[in-house]
Scaffold this motif. Sequence first.
Motif, mmCIF file in Angstrom:
data_model
loop_
_atom_site.group_PDB
_atom_site.id
_atom_site.type_symbol
_atom_site.label_atom_id
_atom_site.label_comp_id
_atom_site.label_asym_id
_atom_site.label_seq_id
_atom_site.Cartn_x
_atom_site.Cartn_y
_atom_site.Cartn_z
ATOM 1 N N ILE A 197 101.315 91.438 44.137
ATOM 2 C CA ILE A 197 102.554 90.661 44.218
ATOM 3 C C ILE A 197 103.753 91.510 43.796
ATOM 4 N N LEU A 198 103.622 92.203 42.662
ATOM 5 C CA LEU A 198 104.753 92.967 42.132
ATOM 6 C C LEU A 198 105.067 94.233 42.915
ATOM 7 N N HIS A 199 104.054 94.936 43.381
ATOM 8 C CA HIS A 199 104.278 96.251 43.982
ATOM 9 C C HIS A 199 104.172 96.286 45.501
ATOM 10 N N HIS A 200 103.619 95.224 46.085
ATOM 11 C CA HIS A 200 103.439 95.224 47.535
ATOM 12 C C HIS A 200 104.031 93.985 48.203
ATOM 13 N N GLY A 201 104.623 93.095 47.418
ATOM 14 C CA GLY A 201 105.229 91.894 47.977
ATOM 15 C C GLY A 201 104.233 90.960 48.637
ATOM 16 N N ALA A 202 102.996 91.009 48.190
ATOM 17 C CA ALA A 202 101.930 90.213 48.808
ATOM 18 C C ALA A 202 102.048 88.737 48.465
ATOM 19 N N GLN A 237 103.220 86.085 31.567
ATOM 20 C CA GLN A 237 104.583 86.511 31.884
ATOM 21 C C GLN A 237 104.881 86.140 33.330
ATOM 22 N N PRO A 238 106.038 85.531 33.606
ATOM 23 C CA PRO A 238 106.370 85.156 34.981
ATOM 24 C C PRO A 238 106.547 86.391 35.868
ATOM 25 N N ILE A 239 105.951 86.331 37.073
ATOM 26 C CA ILE A 239 106.071 87.462 37.998
ATOM 27 C C ILE A 239 106.618 87.048 39.357
ATOM 28 N N ALA A 240 106.565 85.754 39.678
ATOM 29 C CA ALA A 240 107.049 85.316 40.987
ATOM 30 C C ALA A 240 107.235 83.805 41.006
ATOM 31 N N VAL A 241 107.995 83.367 41.998
ATOM 32 C CA VAL A 241 108.186 81.950 42.280
ATOM 33 C C VAL A 241 107.987 81.781 43.775
ATOM 34 N N GLY A 242 107.303 80.707 44.169
ATOM 35 C CA GLY A 242 107.087 80.503 45.594
ATOM 36 C C GLY A 242 106.761 79.064 45.920
ATOM 37 N N ILE A 243 106.618 78.796 47.196
ATOM 38 C CA ILE A 243 106.271 77.457 47.680
ATOM 39 C C ILE A 243 104.781 77.449 47.982
ATOM 40 N N VAL A 261 97.473 84.496 37.326
ATOM 41 C CA VAL A 261 96.722 85.250 38.308
ATOM 42 C C VAL A 261 96.074 86.447 37.622
ATOM 43 N N ASP A 262 95.105 87.046 38.281
ATOM 44 C CA ASP A 262 94.426 88.204 37.706
ATOM 45 C C ASP A 262 95.252 89.477 37.895
ATOM 46 N N GLU A 263 94.765 90.580 37.340
ATOM 47 C CA GLU A 263 95.492 91.859 37.408
ATOM 48 C C GLU A 263 95.681 92.342 38.839
#
Length: 80
Positions: free
Chosen positions: A9-14, A42-48, A1-3
Amino acid sequence: VDEGATTKILHHGASLLPSGITKTTSHFERGAIVHIVDPLDQPIAVGITNYGNKEIQHLIGMHSTKIEDILEYSYGPKIV
């Protein structure tokens, strides 16, 4: 994903929207568990995922309001 997507995702749980996607790297179907990586791989999240990789290829970088126009159906604005 882009910056931008990384920050949201990391700071707002989007959730991940199509506009933040830069590429997919494997084959998967809707409902798969996917790993989301930042621009440095670098991995930042996992989702469906709500869409398969073939669908996402058509949606990369697009605004979520265009999903139905592009695919002619929609499972909602969130990709993951």
